[in-house]
Scaffold this active site. Sequence first.
Site, mmCIF file in Angstrom:
data_model
loop_
_atom_site.group_PDB
_atom_site.id
_atom_site.type_symbol
_atom_site.label_atom_id
_atom_site.label_comp_id
_atom_site.label_asym_id
_atom_site.label_seq_id
_atom_site.Cartn_x
_atom_site.Cartn_y
_atom_site.Cartn_z
ATOM 1 N N GLY A 1 0.765 -1.232 0.000
ATOM 2 C CA GLY A 1 0.000 0.000 0.000
ATOM 3 C C GLY A 1 0.800 1.288 0.000
ATOM 4 O O GLY A 1 0.222 2.368 0.042
ATOM 5 N N LYS A 33 6.959 -1.025 -13.316
ATOM 6 C CA LYS A 33 8.306 -1.564 -13.092
ATOM 7 C C LYS A 33 8.646 -2.619 -14.131
ATOM 8 O O LYS A 33 7.820 -3.467 -14.467
ATOM 9 C CB LYS A 33 8.398 -2.168 -11.687
ATOM 10 C CG LYS A 33 9.745 -2.828 -11.394
ATOM 11 C CD LYS A 33 9.939 -3.070 -9.921
ATOM 12 C CE LYS A 33 8.978 -4.072 -9.334
ATOM 13 N NZ LYS A 33 9.207 -4.250 -7.883
ATOM 14 N N ASP A 79 3.744 -1.451 -9.458
ATOM 15 C CA ASP A 79 5.054 -1.838 -8.929
ATOM 16 C C ASP A 79 5.130 -3.359 -8.810
ATOM 17 O O ASP A 79 5.884 -3.902 -8.023
ATOM 18 C CB ASP A 79 5.276 -1.180 -7.558
ATOM 19 C CG ASP A 79 6.707 -1.318 -7.059
ATOM 20 O OD1 ASP A 79 7.623 -1.324 -7.896
ATOM 21 O OD2 ASP A 79 6.908 -1.434 -5.833
#
Length: 238
Positions: A84, A192, A152
């Site tokens: 988070g 990413k 991510d």
Amino acid sequence: MAKKTTKNTSGRGYRDLTVKVKTARGRKLSSTQWLQRQLNDPYVKRAKADGYRGRAAYKILELDDKYRFLVPGARIVDLGCAPGGWCQVAVKRANTLGEKKGKAQGYVLGVDLQEVEPIAGAEIHQLDFMEDDADLKVKEWLGGTADVVMSDMAASASGHKQTDHLRIIALCEAAAYFAFDVLSEGGTFVAKVLAGGAEGDLQKLLKQRFTKVANVKPPASRSDSSEKFVVATGFKAP
């Protein structure tokens, strides 16, 4: 056990300690090295002090400092949002709690395969973004399209560098196709990837759908990591 030795005091008021971890019985050398790196990582210390759920929060902070996509009023989707940290950053910068008086209030939606502890100012859903109609669910929760889709996510590590590279590129491509379905005109995609030679097709794909595509390694990414981030801005909606 850990042995701490004082080195110096940083400008932020943190006491900079070098921690040496003894290799315990039953613990692999790689695990010991990882633990020692975590204990000595300044971003880990900052995350604890600043209330973020992980050091990865500083990656999105640094990317946003450069490209300015998490703006007040933005509608943001965080794919694979656990634990988070990225949502926490987005909540503050998009002003979802209305703390910046006179600024538009944004909306942050986090989705993940696992349950995530609630985050004030963000809406969290347990969802596989690759399932059928996931894009429709997200747009329903948003009440429309998104200004930012960020990720991510990383595939589970196999221990084989090239295999891991291919897995994360495939995951990033899946996230990109999802972004194509939910982004509004001019939107931003951040994800990413791992450097390794197979990202050429991903770059071509993104350059077809965005006006600008940049590849960045923010300071918060460890120097010994092959990770980098693609920041694609100016989405060209069909």
